[in-house]
Design an enzyme around this catalytic site. Structure first.
Site, PDB file in Angstrom:
ATOM      1  N   ASP A  80       1.000  -1.295  -0.103  1.00 25.02           N
ATOM      2  CA  ASP A  80       0.016   0.075  -0.022  1.00 25.02           C
ATOM      3  C   ASP A  80       0.779   1.193   0.003  1.00 25.02           C
ATOM      4  O   ASP A  80       1.846   1.260   0.249  1.00 25.02           O
ATOM      5  CB  ASP A  80      -0.926  -0.066   1.261  1.00 25.02           C
ATOM      6  CG  ASP A  80      -0.198  -0.079   2.667  1.00 25.02           C
ATOM      7  OD1 ASP A  80       0.598  -0.830   2.788  1.00 25.02           O
ATOM      8  OD2 ASP A  80      -0.732   0.905   3.389  1.00 25.02           O
ATOM      9  N   GLU A 174       0.222  -1.103   5.586  1.00 32.82           N
ATOM     10  CA  GLU A 174       1.158  -0.616   6.675  1.00 32.82           C
ATOM     11  C   GLU A 174       1.080   0.954   6.920  1.00 32.82           C
ATOM     12  O   GLU A 174       1.225   1.306   8.001  1.00 32.82           O
ATOM     13  CB  GLU A 174       2.531  -1.029   5.998  1.00 32.82           C
ATOM     14  CG  GLU A 174       3.724  -0.942   7.058  1.00 32.82           C
ATOM     15  CD  GLU A 174       4.139   0.479   6.983  1.00 32.82           C
ATOM     16  OE1 GLU A 174       5.030   0.835   7.873  1.00 32.82           O
ATOM     17  OE2 GLU A 174       3.776   1.293   6.090  1.00 32.82           O
TER      18      GLU A 174
END
Length: 404
Positions: A80, A174
């Site tokens: 991400d 994350e």
């Protein structure tokens, strides 16, 4: 495909996570890249390459002959990108930097100024991968993904390089603090691991902040200002009073290195109710606990002054300094230093003024220091990465897992 080509491909996937989502992963679009990575790993010949229901990608490479007894090492990066800047429609380009400012977008007059971004001075004569000034780049952490993928491919193509079993994982979310929430440590099968999620080339990190979040909800009493004397309790002003009680020099703008801070991230409300959201950070665990205790005392003082229940404080720990978990395994740091030096990279041990998946994983039974990717200016439109850093970090990772 080399690491540079992979990176240029991966950043075209929009994988921004969403801190306000209640799903896992927080955005379905992360799974699009996850599925592509799982397929690529499978085509390389890795075993059990798959994406699970939560969007985590796993695979493993068997040990070479004679190295079956070497403990399994894991390599981890997150897919991400940060919600802090636009992440869709990334248009990377490679420029040869000859000094001075870089015009990212001539039409929109978006410029990366050398005077504002001093790090550029180190890269004169280098090829840099930059954005068009309208989005982030995604080196955090698609650079780590590309470097791991290219290192594994190198090992597959060169079976003469001896190595133990290698586990690979790519995580979602994350950037919103949830990258380790559903990580299958037992199924991953590694004894130790490294996240590849750091900054400039050479950075090696095994210390990070202890972290907590704090929400401060202030309940006021709103009276018409014409008749408010001795009656109104303005929640906004009480909020400012709370903020003023915190040490003014202990904010991110006044701290560096190992220095901790209080950071007011958001404040909104009116006279009746005001909410303030803080993050608390400190490398030292005792100082971290003292910071949280100070917030409790500040809230108690205001409740004594304005009445019980005026200030409602909630503090929640987020993650802890991984150093406590890495120190019994310092060979991991020695091994990373040696791998960097073998690749001609000068290691620089620096404390993380933030956190990584590795910080949480280290407390889940998987000691996991953090390695650099080579990227600079993460989370913004001025993000860039020297192209040769992608190649160098691929080389570092090959040395890292090579049998000693």
């Amino acid at each position: 495909m080399n690491a540079i080509d992979r990176f240029l491909k991966y950043v075209t996937y929009d994988t921004q996570s969403d801190e306000h989502s209640t799903t896992t992963p927080s955005t379905d679009k992360q799974k699009v890249l996850g599925a592509a990575l799982a397929e690529e790993l499978d085509q390389m010949g890795l075993y059990n390459a798959h994406m699970d229901e939560y969007g985590y990608v796993y695979a493993w490479l068997p040990a070479t002959a004679g190295c079956e007894g070497i403990p399994c090492v894991g390599l981890i990066a997150h897919m991400d990108t940060s919600p802090s800047a636009p992440g869709a429609g990334v248009k990377p380009r490679i420029v040869r930097y000859e000094g001075g400012d870089i015009v990212l977008n001539e039409e929109k007059n978006i410029v990366m100024k050398a005077a504002e971004f001093e790090s550029l001075a180190k890269y004169v004569g280098k090829e840099l991968i930059v954005t068009d000034g309208t989005t982030l780049l995604g080196a955090d952490d698609k650079a780590g993904v590309a470097e791991i993928m290219s290192a594994v491919e190198c090992l597959v193509q060169h079976p003469e390089i001896p190595h133990g079993r290698i586990a690979v994982a790519f995580t979602p979310d994350e950037e919103v603090g949830a990258g380790a929430d559903h990580f299958n440590v037992e199924g991953f099968g590694a004894a130790v691991a490294y996240t590849v999620d750091g900054g400039e080339l050479g950075e090696l990190e095994y210390e990070n902040f202890n972290a907590a979040s704090a929400s401060v909800v202030i309940h006021g009493v709103n009276i018409h200002p014409g008749s408010a004397k001795n009656k109104m309790k303005n929640a906004l002003l009480i909020g400012l009073e709370f903020a003023g009680m915190l040490p003014p020099a202990e904010t991110p703008a006044h701290t560096e290195g190992y220095e901790g801070f209080y950071h007011l991230c958001e404040m909104h409300g009116d006279e009746t109710e005001t909410r303030m959201d803080y993050i608390i950070r400190d490398h030292d665990r005792a100082k971290f606990e003292a910071r949280k205790a100070y917030l409790v005392r500040a809230a108690a003082y205001l409740n004594d002054k304005y009445g019980a229940g005026t200030v409602e404080l909630t503090v929640k720990d987020s993650y802890y300094n991984m150093r406590e978990q890495i120190e019994p395994h310092m060979y991991l740091i020695l091994r990373a230093r040696a791998a960097m030096e073998a690749a001609g990279v000068t290691p620089m041990e620096v404390p993380i003024r933030g956190g990584t998946d590795g910080a949480r994983l280290s407390y889940m039974g998987l000691p996991c220091p953090n390695l650099c990717t080579g990227g600079v200016n993460f989370h913004g439109v001025h993000e860039y990465i020297p192209a040769d850093a992608l190649t160098k970090m691929t080389e570092v990772l090959v040395h890292l897992v090579k049998a000693q």
